[in-house]
Design a protein around this motif. Sequence first.
Motif, mmCIF file in Angstrom:
data_model
loop_
_atom_site.group_PDB
_atom_site.id
_atom_site.type_symbol
_atom_site.label_atom_id
_atom_site.label_comp_id
_atom_site.label_asym_id
_atom_site.label_seq_id
_atom_site.Cartn_x
_atom_site.Cartn_y
_atom_site.Cartn_z
ATOM 1 N N ALA A 1 58.597 42.907 36.684
ATOM 2 C CA ALA A 1 57.519 43.376 37.559
ATOM 3 C C ALA A 1 56.259 43.686 36.747
ATOM 4 C CB ALA A 1 57.972 44.617 38.320
ATOM 5 N N VAL A 2 55.149 43.131 37.203
ATOM 6 C CA VAL A 2 53.861 43.333 36.538
ATOM 7 C C VAL A 2 52.842 43.787 37.576
ATOM 8 C CG1 VAL A 2 52.095 42.309 35.057
ATOM 9 C CG2 VAL A 2 54.416 41.379 35.021
ATOM 10 N N GLU A 3 52.054 44.795 37.181
ATOM 11 C CA GLU A 3 51.000 45.270 38.062
ATOM 12 C C GLU A 3 49.732 44.444 37.803
ATOM 13 O OE1 GLU A 3 50.543 49.752 39.336
ATOM 14 O OE2 GLU A 3 49.492 49.370 37.460
ATOM 15 N N ARG A 4 49.150 43.917 38.886
ATOM 16 C CA ARG A 4 47.931 43.098 38.750
ATOM 17 C C ARG A 4 46.921 43.498 39.822
ATOM 18 N NH1 ARG A 4 48.328 39.836 34.035
ATOM 19 N NH2 ARG A 4 50.317 38.753 34.013
ATOM 20 N N SER A 5 45.658 43.242 39.540
ATOM 21 C CA SER A 5 44.610 43.508 40.526
ATOM 22 C C SER A 5 44.787 42.614 41.751
ATOM 23 C CB SER A 5 43.235 43.243 39.914
ATOM 24 O OG SER A 5 42.955 44.222 38.946
ATOM 25 N N ASP A 6 44.436 43.171 42.911
ATOM 26 C CA ASP A 6 44.574 42.424 44.172
ATOM 27 C C ASP A 6 43.570 41.276 44.272
ATOM 28 O OD1 ASP A 6 46.441 44.277 44.889
ATOM 29 O OD2 ASP A 6 45.238 45.249 46.455
ATOM 30 N N TYR B 1 41.112 25.101 36.053
ATOM 31 C CA TYR B 1 40.109 26.080 35.621
ATOM 32 C C TYR B 1 39.775 25.826 34.154
ATOM 33 C CZ TYR B 1 41.526 28.609 39.860
ATOM 34 O OH TYR B 1 41.798 28.963 41.149
ATOM 35 N N ILE B 2 38.549 25.372 33.914
ATOM 36 C CA ILE B 2 38.106 25.060 32.549
ATOM 37 C C ILE B 2 37.048 26.081 32.128
ATOM 38 C CG2 ILE B 2 37.000 23.309 31.091
ATOM 39 C CD1 ILE B 2 38.221 21.189 33.041
ATOM 40 N N ASN B 3 37.199 26.630 30.934
ATOM 41 C CA ASN B 3 36.308 27.687 30.412
ATOM 42 C C ASN B 3 36.076 28.798 31.445
ATOM 43 O OD1 ASN B 3 36.153 26.088 28.154
ATOM 44 N ND2 ASN B 3 34.029 25.496 28.420
ATOM 45 N N PRO B 4 37.151 29.358 31.997
ATOM 46 C CA PRO B 4 36.996 30.366 33.048
ATOM 47 C C PRO B 4 36.510 31.719 32.512
ATOM 48 C CG PRO B 4 39.298 30.182 32.447
ATOM 49 C CD PRO B 4 38.573 29.117 31.665
ATOM 50 N N ILE B 5 35.773 32.418 33.357
ATOM 51 C CA ILE B 5 35.357 33.797 33.061
ATOM 52 C C ILE B 5 35.730 34.648 34.270
ATOM 53 C CG2 ILE B 5 33.411 35.350 32.640
ATOM 54 C CD1 ILE B 5 31.959 32.880 31.381
ATOM 55 N N ILE B 6 36.500 35.697 34.013
ATOM 56 C CA ILE B 6 36.931 36.581 35.101
ATOM 57 C C ILE B 6 36.087 37.853 35.087
ATOM 58 C CG2 ILE B 6 38.819 38.135 35.816
ATOM 59 C CD1 ILE B 6 40.796 35.972 35.246
ATOM 60 N N SER B 7 35.720 38.306 36.290
ATOM 61 C CA SER B 7 35.038 39.595 36.399
ATOM 62 C C SER B 7 35.492 40.280 37.687
ATOM 63 C CB SER B 7 33.517 39.398 36.402
ATOM 64 O OG SER B 7 33.151 38.586 37.482
ATOM 65 N N ASP B 8 35.017 41.489 37.873
ATOM 66 C CA ASP B 8 35.272 42.228 39.120
ATOM 67 C C ASP B 8 36.759 42.335 39.474
ATOM 68 O OD1 ASP B 8 32.564 42.133 39.067
ATOM 69 O OD2 ASP B 8 32.297 41.133 40.984
ATOM 70 N N LEU B 9 37.604 42.574 38.478
ATOM 71 C CA LEU B 9 39.020 42.826 38.785
ATOM 72 C C LEU B 9 39.099 44.089 39.636
ATOM 73 C CD1 LEU B 9 40.468 42.092 35.248
ATOM 74 C CD2 LEU B 9 41.262 40.979 37.346
ATOM 75 N N SER B 10 39.767 44.014 40.755
ATOM 76 C CA SER B 10 39.773 45.161 41.676
ATOM 77 C C SER B 10 40.574 46.334 41.113
ATOM 78 C CB SER B 10 40.353 44.746 43.033
ATOM 79 O OG SER B 10 41.718 44.417 42.903
ATOM 80 N N GLU B 11 40.151 47.519 41.507
ATOM 81 C CA GLU B 11 40.906 48.735 41.165
ATOM 82 C C GLU B 11 42.239 48.725 41.902
ATOM 83 O OE1 GLU B 11 39.973 51.440 39.226
ATOM 84 O OE2 GLU B 11 38.214 50.295 38.577
ATOM 85 N N GLU B 12 42.226 48.146 43.104
ATOM 86 C CA GLU B 12 43.449 48.080 43.900
ATOM 87 C C GLU B 12 44.400 47.095 43.240
ATOM 88 O OE1 GLU B 12 40.333 47.245 45.392
ATOM 89 O OE2 GLU B 12 40.064 49.392 45.717
ATOM 90 N N LYS B 13 45.622 47.557 43.050
ATOM 91 C CA LYS B 13 46.606 46.711 42.380
ATOM 92 C C LYS B 13 47.886 46.617 43.181
ATOM 93 C CE LYS B 13 44.815 47.526 37.799
ATOM 94 N NZ LYS B 13 44.992 48.045 36.465
ATOM 95 N N ASN B 14 48.682 45.619 42.838
ATOM 96 C CA ASN B 14 50.014 45.499 43.441
ATOM 97 C C ASN B 14 50.975 45.061 42.353
ATOM 98 O OD1 ASN B 14 50.703 42.318 43.900
ATOM 99 N ND2 ASN B 14 48.507 42.695 43.897
ATOM 100 N N LYS B 15 52.242 45.341 42.596
ATOM 101 C CA LYS B 15 53.268 45.012 41.624
ATOM 102 C C LYS B 15 54.092 43.832 42.158
ATOM 103 C CE LYS B 15 54.603 48.808 39.232
ATOM 104 N NZ LYS B 15 55.444 50.001 38.966
ATOM 105 N N GLY B 16 54.350 42.858 41.301
ATOM 106 C CA GLY B 16 55.157 41.716 41.725
ATOM 107 C C GLY B 16 55.908 41.136 40.546
ATOM 108 N N MET B 17 56.972 40.409 40.851
ATOM 109 C CA MET B 17 57.782 39.813 39.791
ATOM 110 C C MET B 17 57.086 38.572 39.234
ATOM 111 S SD MET B 17 60.447 41.732 39.423
ATOM 112 C CE MET B 17 61.900 40.907 38.739
#
Length: 184
Positions: free
Chosen positions: A116-121, A86-102
Amino acid sequence: MEIILPKQVGTKEGELLFEKSEDVESFQEGREIVTLLKKSLDYYGGVGLAAPQIGIQKRVFIVDIKETERYGEKYPQLKEIGFVAYINPIISDLSEEKNKGMEGCLSVIYGSLFGAVERSDSLKIEYFDEQGKKHTEEIRNPFHARVIQHEFDHLEGIIFLQRMNREDFSTLLWEEERDIRKQR
Ligand SMILES: [Zn+2]
């Protein structure tokens, strides 16, 4: 070509881990960084690595997700995503729904500390690959989305410990035998 040991949080040469990285200027530059990242990730293991982790303040990261068996239990839908740059990436539309994982990080006590970190699905990402081709993709696999969020954070100068919720610090786990210096 030398294999670069990932720079560490808490050391002088790891200071870049807390800086924002800059866009890559040419595809050749991007390709060269990808080659270095791949060498380090192949050697030390892991599912992702970002340029600041090897001392390069540029917006490039790679993921290499093929250890399906290790994550299969928690993420049964995990397909073989394989290697992506991934070169010069741009992230958008991170979901409201999240999950927790190590999560762990090759730059945090050599990959031996997990929490454990909560991140968008899911999320949307625009990026250039190492051939200079532009992609726009929806990432719906929560594990793939997690790895992308972790690596993208490196380009913003953020490590996973800073993303942890206060109440999750009790989940911190140090597995000394996972230290990447001992695996090789
Ligand atoms: Zn990391």
